[in-house]
Write a protein that holds these residues in place. Structure first.
Motif, PDB file in Angstrom:
ATOM      1  N   TYR A   1     -33.609   7.765  16.355  1.00  0.00           N
ATOM      2  CA  TYR A   1     -32.624   7.620  15.288  1.00  0.00           C
ATOM      3  C   TYR A   1     -33.301   7.297  13.956  1.00  0.00           C
ATOM      4  O   TYR A   1     -34.290   6.559  13.921  1.00  0.00           O
ATOM      5  CB  TYR A   1     -31.650   6.477  15.588  1.00  0.00           C
ATOM      6  CG  TYR A   1     -30.986   6.506  16.940  1.00  0.00           C
ATOM      7  CD1 TYR A   1     -30.450   7.684  17.457  1.00  0.00           C
ATOM      8  CD2 TYR A   1     -30.879   5.343  17.709  1.00  0.00           C
ATOM      9  CE1 TYR A   1     -29.830   7.703  18.694  1.00  0.00           C
ATOM     10  CE2 TYR A   1     -30.263   5.354  18.950  1.00  0.00           C
ATOM     11  CZ  TYR A   1     -29.744   6.533  19.444  1.00  0.00           C
ATOM     12  OH  TYR A   1     -29.134   6.554  20.675  1.00  0.00           O
ATOM     13  N   PHE A   2     -32.740   7.829  12.884  1.00  0.00           N
ATOM     14  CA  PHE A   2     -33.154   7.465  11.528  1.00  0.00           C
ATOM     15  C   PHE A   2     -31.904   7.034  10.764  1.00  0.00           C
ATOM     16  O   PHE A   2     -30.956   7.823  10.647  1.00  0.00           O
ATOM     17  CB  PHE A   2     -33.820   8.643  10.819  1.00  0.00           C
ATOM     18  CG  PHE A   2     -35.098   9.087  11.468  1.00  0.00           C
ATOM     19  CD1 PHE A   2     -36.286   8.404  11.228  1.00  0.00           C
ATOM     20  CD2 PHE A   2     -35.118  10.162  12.338  1.00  0.00           C
ATOM     21  CE1 PHE A   2     -37.472   8.795  11.842  1.00  0.00           C
ATOM     22  CE2 PHE A   2     -36.291  10.567  12.954  1.00  0.00           C
ATOM     23  CZ  PHE A   2     -37.471   9.876  12.701  1.00  0.00           C
ATOM     24  N   VAL A   3     -31.890   5.804  10.265  1.00  0.00           N
ATOM     25  CA  VAL A   3     -30.725   5.294   9.545  1.00  0.00           C
ATOM     26  C   VAL A   3     -30.936   5.594   8.061  1.00  0.00           C
ATOM     27  O   VAL A   3     -31.533   4.812   7.317  1.00  0.00           O
ATOM     28  CB  VAL A   3     -30.511   3.796   9.801  1.00  0.00           C
ATOM     29  CG1 VAL A   3     -29.172   3.338   9.213  1.00  0.00           C
ATOM     30  CG2 VAL A   3     -30.542   3.494  11.299  1.00  0.00           C
ATOM     31  N   ARG A   4     -30.449   6.739   7.630  1.00  0.00           N
ATOM     32  CA  ARG A   4     -30.736   7.276   6.301  1.00  0.00           C
ATOM     33  C   ARG A   4     -30.370   6.313   5.165  1.00  0.00           C
ATOM     34  O   ARG A   4     -31.178   6.128   4.239  1.00  0.00           O
ATOM     35  CB  ARG A   4     -30.017   8.611   6.118  1.00  0.00           C
ATOM     36  CG  ARG A   4     -30.224   9.259   4.754  1.00  0.00           C
ATOM     37  CD  ARG A   4     -29.412  10.541   4.659  1.00  0.00           C
ATOM     38  NE  ARG A   4     -29.639  11.252   3.411  1.00  0.00           N
ATOM     39  CZ  ARG A   4     -28.909  11.093   2.318  1.00  0.00           C
ATOM     40  NH1 ARG A   4     -27.896  10.211   2.325  1.00  0.00           N
ATOM     41  NH2 ARG A   4     -29.170  11.786   1.226  1.00  0.00           N
ATOM     42  N   PRO A   5     -29.180   5.696   5.167  1.00  0.00           N
ATOM     43  CA  PRO A   5     -28.854   4.811   4.042  1.00  0.00           C
ATOM     44  C   PRO A   5     -29.842   3.656   3.884  1.00  0.00           C
ATOM     45  O   PRO A   5     -30.170   3.252   2.759  1.00  0.00           O
ATOM     46  CB  PRO A   5     -27.455   4.300   4.382  1.00  0.00           C
ATOM     47  CG  PRO A   5     -26.893   5.302   5.323  1.00  0.00           C
ATOM     48  CD  PRO A   5     -28.056   5.797   6.115  1.00  0.00           C
ATOM     49  N   ASN A   6     -30.325   3.121   5.004  1.00  0.00           N
ATOM     50  CA  ASN A   6     -31.282   2.017   4.935  1.00  0.00           C
ATOM     51  C   ASN A   6     -32.652   2.491   4.456  1.00  0.00           C
ATOM     52  O   ASN A   6     -33.334   1.792   3.696  1.00  0.00           O
ATOM     53  CB  ASN A   6     -31.414   1.336   6.299  1.00  0.00           C
ATOM     54  CG  ASN A   6     -30.150   0.607   6.710  1.00  0.00           C
ATOM     55  OD1 ASN A   6     -29.273   0.357   5.883  1.00  0.00           O
ATOM     56  ND2 ASN A   6     -30.039   0.274   7.978  1.00  0.00           N
ATOM     57  N   ILE A   7     -33.071   3.669   4.905  1.00  0.00           N
ATOM     58  CA  ILE A   7     -34.352   4.223   4.453  1.00  0.00           C
ATOM     59  C   ILE A   7     -34.332   4.420   2.944  1.00  0.00           C
ATOM     60  O   ILE A   7     -35.281   4.041   2.236  1.00  0.00           O
ATOM     61  CB  ILE A   7     -34.651   5.547   5.177  1.00  0.00           C
ATOM     62  CG1 ILE A   7     -34.950   5.275   6.664  1.00  0.00           C
ATOM     63  CG2 ILE A   7     -35.837   6.268   4.527  1.00  0.00           C
ATOM     64  CD1 ILE A   7     -35.112   6.539   7.497  1.00  0.00           C
ATOM     65  N   HIS A   8     -33.251   4.976   2.430  1.00  0.00           N
ATOM     66  CA  HIS A   8     -33.143   5.206   0.984  1.00  0.00           C
ATOM     67  C   HIS A   8     -33.105   3.885   0.219  1.00  0.00           C
ATOM     68  O   HIS A   8     -33.794   3.725  -0.801  1.00  0.00           O
ATOM     69  CB  HIS A   8     -31.885   6.018   0.674  1.00  0.00           C
ATOM     70  CG  HIS A   8     -32.053   7.482   0.932  1.00  0.00           C
ATOM     71  ND1 HIS A   8     -31.278   8.447   0.338  1.00  0.00           N
ATOM     72  CD2 HIS A   8     -32.928   8.153   1.732  1.00  0.00           C
ATOM     73  CE1 HIS A   8     -31.660   9.649   0.752  1.00  0.00           C
ATOM     74  NE2 HIS A   8     -32.655   9.490   1.611  1.00  0.00           N
ATOM     75  N   ARG A   9     -32.298   2.929   0.699  1.00  0.00           N
ATOM     76  CA  ARG A   9     -32.170   1.662  -0.017  1.00  0.00           C
ATOM     77  C   ARG A   9     -33.496   0.920  -0.079  1.00  0.00           C
ATOM     78  O   ARG A   9     -33.919   0.440  -1.135  1.00  0.00           O
ATOM     79  CB  ARG A   9     -31.118   0.775   0.649  1.00  0.00           C
ATOM     80  CG  ARG A   9     -30.778  -0.483  -0.152  1.00  0.00           C
ATOM     81  CD  ARG A   9     -30.034  -1.509   0.666  1.00  0.00           C
ATOM     82  NE  ARG A   9     -30.904  -2.187   1.616  1.00  0.00           N
ATOM     83  CZ  ARG A   9     -30.653  -2.260   2.924  1.00  0.00           C
ATOM     84  NH1 ARG A   9     -29.572  -1.693   3.444  1.00  0.00           N
ATOM     85  NH2 ARG A   9     -31.484  -2.899   3.712  1.00  0.00           N
ATOM     86  N   VAL A  10     -34.187   0.826   1.059  1.00  0.00           N
ATOM     87  CA  VAL A  10     -35.436   0.073   1.107  1.00  0.00           C
ATOM     88  C   VAL A  10     -36.530   0.787   0.310  1.00  0.00           C
ATOM     89  O   VAL A  10     -37.314   0.139  -0.394  1.00  0.00           O
ATOM     90  CB  VAL A  10     -35.874  -0.158   2.569  1.00  0.00           C
ATOM     91  CG1 VAL A  10     -37.250  -0.812   2.618  1.00  0.00           C
ATOM     92  CG2 VAL A  10     -34.855  -1.031   3.292  1.00  0.00           C
ATOM     93  N   ALA A  11     -36.588   2.100   0.386  1.00  0.00           N
ATOM     94  CA  ALA A  11     -37.571   2.839  -0.409  1.00  0.00           C
ATOM     95  C   ALA A  11     -37.374   2.568  -1.898  1.00  0.00           C
ATOM     96  O   ALA A  11     -38.343   2.349  -2.644  1.00  0.00           O
ATOM     97  CB  ALA A  11     -37.467   4.333  -0.127  1.00  0.00           C
ATOM     98  N   ASP A  12     -36.119   2.531  -2.337  1.00  0.00           N
ATOM     99  CA  ASP A  12     -35.836   2.248  -3.745  1.00  0.00           C
ATOM    100  C   ASP A  12     -36.195   0.817  -4.104  1.00  0.00           C
ATOM    101  O   ASP A  12     -36.749   0.542  -5.182  1.00  0.00           O
ATOM    102  CB  ASP A  12     -34.355   2.509  -4.049  1.00  0.00           C
ATOM    103  CG  ASP A  12     -33.989   3.994  -3.954  1.00  0.00           C
ATOM    104  OD1 ASP A  12     -34.919   4.827  -3.932  1.00  0.00           O
ATOM    105  OD2 ASP A  12     -32.777   4.295  -3.893  1.00  0.00           O
ATOM    106  N   GLU A  13     -35.888  -0.124  -3.194  1.00  0.00           N
ATOM    107  CA  GLU A  13     -36.211  -1.532  -3.446  1.00  0.00           C
ATOM    108  C   GLU A  13     -37.720  -1.750  -3.547  1.00  0.00           C
ATOM    109  O   GLU A  13     -38.186  -2.582  -4.330  1.00  0.00           O
ATOM    110  CB  GLU A  13     -35.632  -2.411  -2.334  1.00  0.00           C
ATOM    111  CG  GLU A  13     -34.112  -2.522  -2.360  1.00  0.00           C
ATOM    112  CD  GLU A  13     -33.564  -3.284  -1.171  1.00  0.00           C
ATOM    113  OE1 GLU A  13     -32.344  -3.525  -1.130  1.00  0.00           O
ATOM    114  OE2 GLU A  13     -34.352  -3.653  -0.271  1.00  0.00           O
ATOM    115  N   LEU A  14     -38.464  -1.003  -2.752  1.00  0.00           N
ATOM    116  CA  LEU A  14     -39.922  -1.141  -2.751  1.00  0.00           C
ATOM    117  C   LEU A  14     -40.589  -0.288  -3.820  1.00  0.00           C
ATOM    118  O   LEU A  14     -41.802  -0.356  -4.003  1.00  0.00           O
ATOM    119  CB  LEU A  14     -40.478  -0.756  -1.376  1.00  0.00           C
ATOM    120  CG  LEU A  14     -40.007  -1.574  -0.179  1.00  0.00           C
ATOM    121  CD1 LEU A  14     -40.662  -1.067   1.098  1.00  0.00           C
ATOM    122  CD2 LEU A  14     -40.307  -3.058  -0.370  1.00  0.00           C
TER     123      LEU A  14
END
Length: 316
Positions: free
Chosen positions: A143-156
Motif C-alpha cells: 500500500y502507498f498512502v498518497r495523501p501522507n506521502i505528498h504532505r510529508v514530502a512538502d513538509e520536508l
C-alpha cells in the motif's frame, strides 16, 4: 464525516465482544481527513516504475528470488484504515474470544482506543507492506498512502517523486524478505498466537515476546541494509529530515508514538541495521540474506548484539 460523527460512532458501539470493529472503522475515518486521491496517468506510471525498479534492484543486490504481491494499491487514508481494521481485528480475535461479557462502557472505551490508534496511524503511515498475518489466505499486499506521502514530502521540502521512490524501495525490501522466506509469515503468526494465548491466561510470556522482538529486529534491519545497498540515490538527507520531523512532534503525537510502540520500531531499525552492516561488510550482502534460509538461521538476541557469533554459527 467529522469529529462529531466519530464520537457518535464510538458512543454507539454495540455487540457482545470487547470491541465493535464496525464502530472503530467509522470513528477512525470520522476523525481522519480522507485526502486527495486524484492520480493522473504520469503519477500512476511513476508508482509502477518505482515498484518495478525496486524489485529488480533488490533482486540483484540481495541475490533474492521473490515476486511482488498481486495487490499493489495507491490509497487514501480511509482506504488504509479499512484495510488495517481487518488486521487489527484478526490480531485481537483470540483475546476477544476468551473475554467474558464486557459491559457497555468498557466496550465504548476499547472501541474508542482502537479508533484513536487507527486514526493516528492513518494520518502518518506513508507506505506499508502487509503480510496479511493470521488470515485464511496468503494474499500479501503493498500500500502507498498518497495523501501522507505528498504532505510529508512538502513538509520536508523534498521532491514528491523522489520521496515516493524512497518509500517504494523501502516497502519492496519487506516484500523481498517475506517472498524469499515463505516460512516467515507462519513463524510470526505462531509466535503471536503463543504470546496472545499466554496473555489471555494472565501470563506475560517474555521469552516469546523477546523472540518476536528479535525476529522483527532482523526484518527491519535487513530492510535497512537493502535500502542502503539498492536505492539508486543518496538519501541521507531524507532520513535526517524524517528523524528531525519525528523528534519535533508535539506532546500528543509523541505520546501516541510511545503508546503504539513506534519508538521500539526505530530501535529495531537501528539494532538490526548494525547487525546486518557488520555481516555484509564481513561476508557480503548475499551472505546476510542467509538469515531467511530457515527459522534456525535467524539471529538470536545475543547474536544481534554480537554479529560475529551469528557468522561463526551459520558460516554464511
Amino acid at each position: 464525516m467529522g469529529i462529531y460523527h466519530s464520537v457518535q460512532a464510538v458512543a454507539g458501539a454495540t455487540g457482545d465482544g470487547p470491541i465493535d470493529w464496525s464502530a472503530v472503522a467509522d470513528a477512525a475515518k470520522g476523525a481522519t481527513d480522507t485526502g486527495d486521491l486524484t492520480v493522473e496517468t504520469p503519477e500512476r506510471d511513476g508508482y509502477a516504475t518505482d515498484v518495478r525498479d525496486a524489485r529488480d534492484r533488490v533482486r540483484e543486490v540481495g541475490e533474492l528470488a521473490f515476486d511482488l504481491p498481486e495487490t499493489v494499491e495507491i490509497q487514501n487514508r480511509h482506504h488504509w484504515i479499512d484495510a488495517n481494521v481487518a488486521t487489527f481485528s484478526r490480531v485481537m480475535e483470540p483475546i476477544e474470544q476468551q473475554a467474558e461479557y464486557i459491559p457497555g462502557i468498557a466496550r465504548v472505551v476499547n472501541t474508542g482506543s482502537m479508533a484513536v490508534a487507527l486514526s493516528f496511524l492513518g494520518n502518518n503511515v506513508l507506505g506499508q507492506y502487509d503480510p496479511v498475518l493470521l488470515a485464511d489466505n496468503d494474499a500479501h499486499a503493498l500500500y502507498f498512502v498518497r495523501p501522507n506521502i505528498h504532505r510529508v514530502a512538502d513538509e520536508l521540502n523534498v521532491e514528491r517523486d523522489r520521496f515516493r521512490r524512497w518509500i517504494a524501495f523501502h516497502e519492496v525490501t519487506h516484500a523481498a524478505e517475506f517472498g524469499a522466506a515463505p516460512w516467515l509469515s507462519d513463524h510470526l503468526e505462531t509466535a503471536m498466537e503463543d504470546a496472545i494465548d499466554n496473555l489471555t491466561d494472565g501470563n506475560i510470556d517474555r521469552t516469546t515476546l523477546g523472540e518476536l522482538d528479535t525476529t522483527m529486529t532482523a526484518v527491519e534491519g535487513y530492510a535497512e541494509l537493502l535500502m542502503d545497498r539498492a536505492f539508486d540515490d543518496e538519501y541521507d538527507d531524507l532520513r535526517r529530515k524524517v528523524d528531525e520531523r519525528r523528534q519535533g512532534r508535539g506532546p500528543i503525537a509523541s505520546l501516541m508514538r510511545r503508546l503504539l510502540g513506534l519508538g521500539m520500531k526505530r530501535q529495531q531499525y537501528e539494532r538490526g541495521k548494525a547487525f546486518f552492516d557488520t555481516v555484509a561488510d564481513a561476508r557480503g550482502v548475499a551472505a546476510a540474506g542467509r538469515v531467511w534460509d530457515s527459522p534456525d538461521t535467524l539471529p538470536t538476541e545475543d547474536e544481534i548484539e554480537t554479529p560475529t557469533l551469528w557468522i561463526d554459527r551459520v558460516d554464511p
